[in-house]
Design a protein around this motif. Sequence first.
Motif, PDB file in Angstrom:
ATOM      1  N   ARG A   9       0.799  -1.227   0.000  1.00 47.15           N
ATOM      2  CA  ARG A   9       0.000   0.000   0.000  1.00 47.15           C
ATOM      3  C   ARG A   9       0.827   1.271   0.000  1.00 47.15           C
ATOM      4  O   ARG A   9       0.386   2.292  -0.538  1.00 47.15           O
ATOM      5  CB  ARG A   9      -0.934   0.004   1.221  1.00 47.15           C
ATOM      6  CG  ARG A   9      -2.016  -1.058   1.144  1.00 47.15           C
ATOM      7  CD  ARG A   9      -3.145  -0.721   2.086  1.00 47.15           C
ATOM      8  NE  ARG A   9      -4.317  -1.526   1.773  1.00 47.15           N
ATOM      9  CZ  ARG A   9      -5.561  -1.168   2.024  1.00 47.15           C
ATOM     10  NH1 ARG A   9      -5.788   0.012   2.573  1.00 47.15           N
ATOM     11  NH2 ARG A   9      -6.582  -1.945   1.725  1.00 47.15           N
TER      12      ARG A   9
ATOM     13  N   ASP B 274     -12.620  -2.608   8.444  1.00 43.56           N
ATOM     14  CA  ASP B 274     -12.762  -1.986   7.129  1.00 43.56           C
ATOM     15  C   ASP B 274     -11.592  -2.438   6.257  1.00 43.56           C
ATOM     16  O   ASP B 274     -10.456  -1.988   6.431  1.00 43.56           O
ATOM     17  CB  ASP B 274     -12.778  -0.465   7.267  1.00 43.56           C
ATOM     18  CG  ASP B 274     -13.114   0.246   5.966  1.00 43.56           C
ATOM     19  OD1 ASP B 274     -12.777  -0.282   4.886  1.00 43.56           O
ATOM     20  OD2 ASP B 274     -13.694   1.340   6.021  1.00 43.56           O
ATOM     21  N   ALA B 275     -11.858  -3.307   5.307  1.00 41.91           N
ATOM     22  CA  ALA B 275     -10.783  -3.891   4.507  1.00 41.91           C
ATOM     23  C   ALA B 275     -10.074  -2.854   3.651  1.00 41.91           C
ATOM     24  O   ALA B 275      -8.860  -2.940   3.435  1.00 41.91           O
ATOM     25  CB  ALA B 275     -11.346  -5.011   3.620  1.00 41.91           C
ATOM     26  N   GLU B 276     -10.798  -1.849   3.159  1.00 43.06           N
ATOM     27  CA  GLU B 276     -10.202  -0.867   2.268  1.00 43.06           C
ATOM     28  C   GLU B 276      -9.479   0.252   3.007  1.00 43.06           C
ATOM     29  O   GLU B 276      -8.441   0.722   2.571  1.00 43.06           O
ATOM     30  CB  GLU B 276     -11.295  -0.272   1.366  1.00 43.06           C
ATOM     31  CG  GLU B 276     -11.888  -1.266   0.389  1.00 43.06           C
ATOM     32  CD  GLU B 276     -10.829  -1.874  -0.522  1.00 43.06           C
ATOM     33  OE1 GLU B 276      -9.970  -1.109  -1.033  1.00 43.06           O
ATOM     34  OE2 GLU B 276     -10.846  -3.095  -0.711  1.00 43.06           O
ATOM     35  N   ALA B 277     -10.055   0.691   4.122  1.00 44.87           N
ATOM     36  CA  ALA B 277      -9.476   1.836   4.832  1.00 44.87           C
ATOM     37  C   ALA B 277      -9.587   1.616   6.341  1.00 44.87           C
ATOM     38  O   ALA B 277     -10.351   2.294   7.029  1.00 44.87           O
ATOM     39  CB  ALA B 277     -10.188   3.119   4.419  1.00 44.87           C
TER      40      ALA B 277
END
Length: 798
Positions: free
Chosen positions: A663, A718-721
Motif C-alpha cells: 500500500r 474496514d478492509a479498504e481503509a
Amino acid sequence: MRWVIRGLIGVVLLAVATVGGGYLAARSSLPNYEGRVAVTGLRGPVEVMRDRHAIPHIVADSREDALFGLGYVHAQDRLWQMEMSRRIGHGRLSEMLGAATLPVDRLLRGFDFRAVAQANLDRASDETKAGFEAYARGVNAYLETREGLLPPEFLILGVEPAPWRPIDSAIWTKVMALDLSTSWFAELQRYALSDRLDPAQLEDLFTPIRSPLQNGILDLESAGVPPPGQAPVQDGARPQASSAASNNWVVDGQRTATGKPLLANDPHLSLAAPSVWYLAHLSWPGTNVIGATFPGLPAVVLGRTDRIAWGFTNTGGDVQDIYVERIDPSDPNRYATPTGSAAFEVREERIKVKDGPDEVLRVRRTRHGPVMSDVYGPAAAATPAGHVLALAWTALAADDRTLDASMRLMEARDWTSFLGAMRLFHGPQQNIVYADTAGNIGFVAPARIPLRARENRLRGYMPQPGWRAEYDWQGWVPFEDLPQVLNPASGMMVTANNRIVSAEYPHHLTFEWQESYRAERIVALLSEREKHSLQSFQTMQADTVSLMARRLLPRMLAANQTATTARLAQTMLSSWDGDMAADRPEPLIFYAWYRELTRMIYADELGERFEALWRERPRFIDRVLSGPAAPWCDDITTADASESCDDLLRRSLERAMEWLAERHGGEAQRWRWGDAHIARAKHRPFGEVEPLRRLFDLTAQVPGGSYTVNVGHVRLADAEAPFVDGHGPALRAIYDLDDPENSVFITSTGQSGNVLSPHYADYLADWRDVRYVPMTTRPETFAVGAIGRLLLEPARAP
C-alpha cells in the motif's frame, strides 16, 4: 477550420455560461445574514449578529424569543441536516432514499419514538413546551420568508421541507439516546455468541474491566433462557454507536495560575459534514448562555453561562435490558408473564418506499417494551423458537423529564440549581463535570438507572427470562445514590468513559466501561504541572501519546523476529515513545501489526461472525499476551495445539509489513501515519454515493489513535481503509472560570451545512491543528469583524 474553431469556442462558452448560471442559481440557497425581516410568532425584536467566525449571537427580550431566533438560524444554516435528523427519528428515510434504508426505518418505527416523544412533551412543564413551540415557530418563520433555492440536497433528491413541529425536536433526543446507549446491543452480541464461546471466553472478549459478578451470570440454563438461534451479530439498521470515547476534566483554583477553575470537554461522536454541533450564543434578561447546540433542538447542550460551565462524557449506563419472552403455546397472540399469559400489544406501521411499494410492518409490544425480533434482523435471527426478544429501555418511558432538564440547565446559576436540573436528566447517563466563578468544581452522573433484584443473576449482562418476576426492574437508583461530588479533596475530576465507581459501589451501573488509557493519561498530564492555564489545557487536548501502545509494545516486541522486514520494524518500534504523530511511520507499523495480531488471535474462535465483531479490544489482547487468557493463541482450526502467542506475534508482523509495502511502498522509513489515518467527516446521505461524496465529504490527515487524548478512532474491520478516522472530537471546548470570556471552542467542520458556503469547512484546518475560536458574549468583542446583523421583527397583523 476557422468556423469549426469558432463553433468549439461557442460550445465551451455556452457550457461555461450554463455551469456558471447554475452555480449562481445554486448560491441563492445561501441565507441572508443582513437586514430586517418581519416574521410571525415573535413577541418582540430579536437581533442576530454573526461574528467573524459565523457564530450567531442572539439577543432577545424573552427566552421564548431567543429560542425562536435559534430555530431561525438553525434553519438558515443547517436545514438539510435537520431534515435528515427528523426523517431518521420518524423512520421516514425510505420514502426519500428508497429500499436501501428500510432496515433503519424498521428499527426506528419499532421503538415508536413518535409516541414516546409526544408523551414526553405532553408531560413537560409549561415553560419547556413554550420553548419547544417558540423554536418550531422560528424554524417555520425561516421557511416562510426565505428566498432563492433550497440547499443542494433538497434539489438533488427532489424533497420539500415540511413545517417543523415541537415533536421533531423531541424525537431527536431519542435518536441521540439510542446512539449513546449500547447495552442492549452488547447483550444481543453476547447472547448470539453464547452457543460458540464459553462463559470465560465471553467475559474475556466483552468485558474490558472485569465484572465483580461470578461466572454464574452467564448460566442461561439456570435462568430458564433457551439457547439462541444462529445469528448474525451486526446489521446496518443500527446507527453507529458512540463506541469509544469522550473526555472531560476540571480542576479547582489550587491547580490553576488564576486561582479559579478550568474545565475542558471534547465529546466524541461520529464525524459528519456538517458537524453534529452548531455553536451559538443566546441572551435574554437574566441569562447569557453560549456553547454547542444540536440543530433541531432548542437548547445549548454543552457550554457556559456568565457563572457556570459544564461538560459531558458518556457513562454507558446499563439502561436497556433484552427480555426473552415465551409465546403461549396455545395462543401465538399471547406471551407468558409471572401471573399468566398476556396479549401482545400490536400496531401496524406503514413505511413509504421511494420507487417501490409501501411496506406494512407489524410491531408487537410486551409489558417490557417493543419486540425487537419484529424489527431488527440480528434479534430475529438470535431468537429461539417459540420466543420473541423484547427491549426494556428507560428512554421509552412516557414520563422522561430530560426535555425539562435541557431548559433548566441553560438558566442554572450555581451548583444547587445545576443539580436541580440534573435531577430531571433521565438519560442517557452522562458523566458531567461542573465549575463556577465562585471557585467550586463538581461532578454528577445523572440518569434513571434500573434497580435489579439480588435474585437476578444475569443483571443485564445477558438476555433475561421475561416470565420470571425476579428479573423485572425494581425501580430506579435514587438520585442521591448516583455518583456525585462537590469540591473533591484532590482538586480535580477526570472522566473518559472509564469506570467511575469502585467495586464497593452498591449499585450496578454498567458492564460497558471503556478502557482507562485516556483517563490515566489525562491524570498524568494534570499531575505534571503545579499550576495549569488555558494553554496547558489546549496542549492536553492535542496530546497524542498512546498508553495502549506503551502498554502492549514491550510484550509484542519480546517475540524474536526472523524476517528482515520484521526485524526492521522491531528496531523502529523499540525506540518509539508511543506518540501517534501524523508524520511518523511507527504508528502506522504498530497499528498494522496490531490489526493482523487481533485477527489471528480471535478470528478462529468467532468464525463467520468475526468481521462483525472485529474491534481493537486492547485489554483483552493484553490479557491474552500476558498469559491468563493464553489459549486464545491456539488456532482451533488446525490440529496443532502447540501454537503460541509468540508464533502469532512473528507471523502477524511479517504479514503486516507485507501489507504496508503493497500500500505504501517498500521504504518503511518513508511511511507516514497521516497518509492512512485520515479524518473523514461524512455527509448524510451523499457520503455513500460516488462521486457526490467527493464534493460533500470533508477529510484531513490527523494524528492520534483510538486511545489517545486527541482521539482518532480506527475501524479494523474496514478492509479498504482500516485506519480512516470516522469518530472523534467533533467539539473541543475549554472554559476559564476566572474570566469566562477567555473561554474557547471549535467544531470539526464549520457553521454552515450548505456545501456552497464559505463556512462549510472553514473550521476544519483549525480543528485538525487543535486551534480554537473565541467563546465570547460581549458585544464589543463579537461585533468586531462581524459578517452580518439580522433583525427579526414581529410582523404586523393585516
